[in-house]
Design a protein around this motif. Structure first.
Motif: not given
Length: 451
Positions: A19-20, A22-23, A26, A164, A201-202, A205
């Motif tokens: 998650f960290s 790929t965020s 993205l 992402g 947010p990226g 993360a």
């Protein structure tokens, strides 16, 4: 926030890591695709107004393409620090660079306001953006490969390094649809300024990331390479070149079907809002392809998955171009979904698997990043301006250049992949060098490990 422990490799840890990683990917590719959409629709008349429409479009795509050699430079720079000092610091800096430059492009005056300085500044910011993005792939692929080195379904977790990218593309195409009526005039600026909102947010993360156990082991033994980016190009030039030639097909397909197609569809009479919907729906196929690629690579040989994806996509490019030409919107939607699923999505997921497994730990960040960034030059940096020059505004008479380009890239990709060693079952858990393959099933890779 408490950083992820370096010695933890349980399912929860690697899921948080995915998650960290790929965020952040993205966020950065949202910025990258917005630039590409603007290059196809807004930049020609805003930054290159004193030329013919075809020339302006070519200049605009060349500006977009300037980010690709910059990505290679970024892969060298960030790969050096990522393989020397650690993955996390490099991973944080590159997202800041991409976010800041995209925001500045959104504020950049056009040619009518500041003259020739406008396109010069645009190219400069594009190059800086590309440098930041160049550090992205190597970091994401290395972290996931090294945390998941001994897991049974390693390919699945590593494939998520590129998840992402379609996420960023979907976000960008959604914004393109919402701002379709004004995107070519002022809407593109709003889309770029929104990058500030999605960068935060990226960044948060990424603060949860830590260096992998394999890199920590390498550093503890003082086996870190002094000049990893230079050493990997000298010692491992063959896999770098072969992987770049193979991945160039995915890059070409992604930027032809997702960027050049905007101007091609416009010339064929398909409205921009309709094109935005087609691209957005197709990006769902990109996400699905990434999710398929990992389990497929765990089940079959990595190379088998690559062969099937490349050949099928090249064949589909013929009816795809004809459907656009005949304005068969529903058929275009279906074919765009398929070529994005196979030629972009599945290969998106396969790229970090092959690249991360082809280099030893001390060169993994550099090797993966350099090979993939080189593929971006060979595919994404060349194909869109080439097609813009070959086809121009005559989409009716010269549409066939699209499948011709797909066919050439497919032959090169298949040849390169045939010369690339199969990496299924290869051990990554030695600190210095990747171990030999342990059989097709890779059983020794996952001895006693959970999925």
């Amino acid at each position: 926030m408490t950083p992820i422990r370096q010695d933890a490799t349980d399912r929860k840890t690697i899921a948080l890591l995915a998650f960290s990683a790929t965020s952040g990917v993205l966020v950065e590719f949202y910025d990258f695709f917005i630039f590409g959409y603007a290059a196809a629709s807004a930049f020609p008349h805003i930054f290159f107004p004193n030329t013919t429409p075809t020339t302006a479009l070519i200049f605009s795509y060349l500006t977009f393409g300037a980010g690709f050699p910059a990505r290679l430079l970024g892969a060298f720079l960030f790969g050096h620090f990522g393989d020397r000092a650690g993955r996390k610091t490099s991973f944080l800096i590159n997202i800041l660079i991409v976010g800041a430059t995209t925001f500045m492009v959104g504020l950049l005056p056009g040619y009518d306001t500041i003259g020739i300085a406008a396109p010069i500044l645009l190219i400069t910011l594009r190059i800086i953006q590309g440098i930041g993005l160049g550090g992205e792939f190597g970091g994401a692929a290395s972290l996931l490969a090294e945390f998941g080195a001994t897991r049974k379904h390693r390919a699945f977790w590593v494939s998520l390094a590129n998840l992402g990218i379609p996420g960023g593309a979907m976000a960008a195409s959604a914004v393109l649809y919402v701002l379709a009526d004004s995107f070519s005039t002022s809407g593109w600026r709003i889309a770029m300024l929104l990058s500030v909102v999605v960068v935060v947010p990226g960044l948060l993360a990424r603060f949860k990331l830590a260096d992998s156990p394999l890199f920590a082991q390498l550093k503890a033994k003082d086996e870190v390479a002094k000049m990893p980016s230079l050493d990997v190009t000298r010692k491992h030039w063959r896999p770098i070149l072969l992987l770049a030639l193979f991945c160039a097909f995915q890059q070409m397909d992604g930027y032809v079907s997702g960027t050049y197609a905007i101007s091609f569809m416009k010339s064929a009479g398909i409205p921009l809002a309709t094109t935005a919907v087609i691209i957005f729906v197709a990006r769902i196929g990109d996400v699905l392809g990434v999710m398929i690629s990992g389990p497929a690579a765990d089940l079959m040989r990595r190379k088998t998955v690559g062969y099937l994806a490349v050949i099928l996509t090249a064949v589909l490019s013929i009816p795809y171009a004809l459907a656009i030409l005949n304005q068969q919107v529903w058929l275009v939607l279906g074919l765009q979904f398929l070529i994005t699923l196979t030629g972009v999505g599945i290969l998106h997921g396969l790229a970090p698997i092959l690249t991360s497994e082809s280099f030893p730990t001390k060169y993994r960040y550099s090797g993966a990043g350099i090979s993939y960034s080189l593929s971006a030059i060979l595919g994404g940096g060349i194909a869109p301006p080439l097609l813009a020059g070959l086809i121009g505004q005559d989409v009716t008479g010269r549409w066939y250049f699209i499948p011709v380009v797909y066919g050439i890239y497919a032959v090169i990709a298949v040849a390169a992949l045939s010369l690339t060693p199969e990496t299924k079952g290869r051990r990554l858990d030695e600190a210095g060098e990747a171990g030999p393959a342990q059989g097709a099933g890779g059983a020794k890779v996952a001895r006693g490990s959970p999925a």
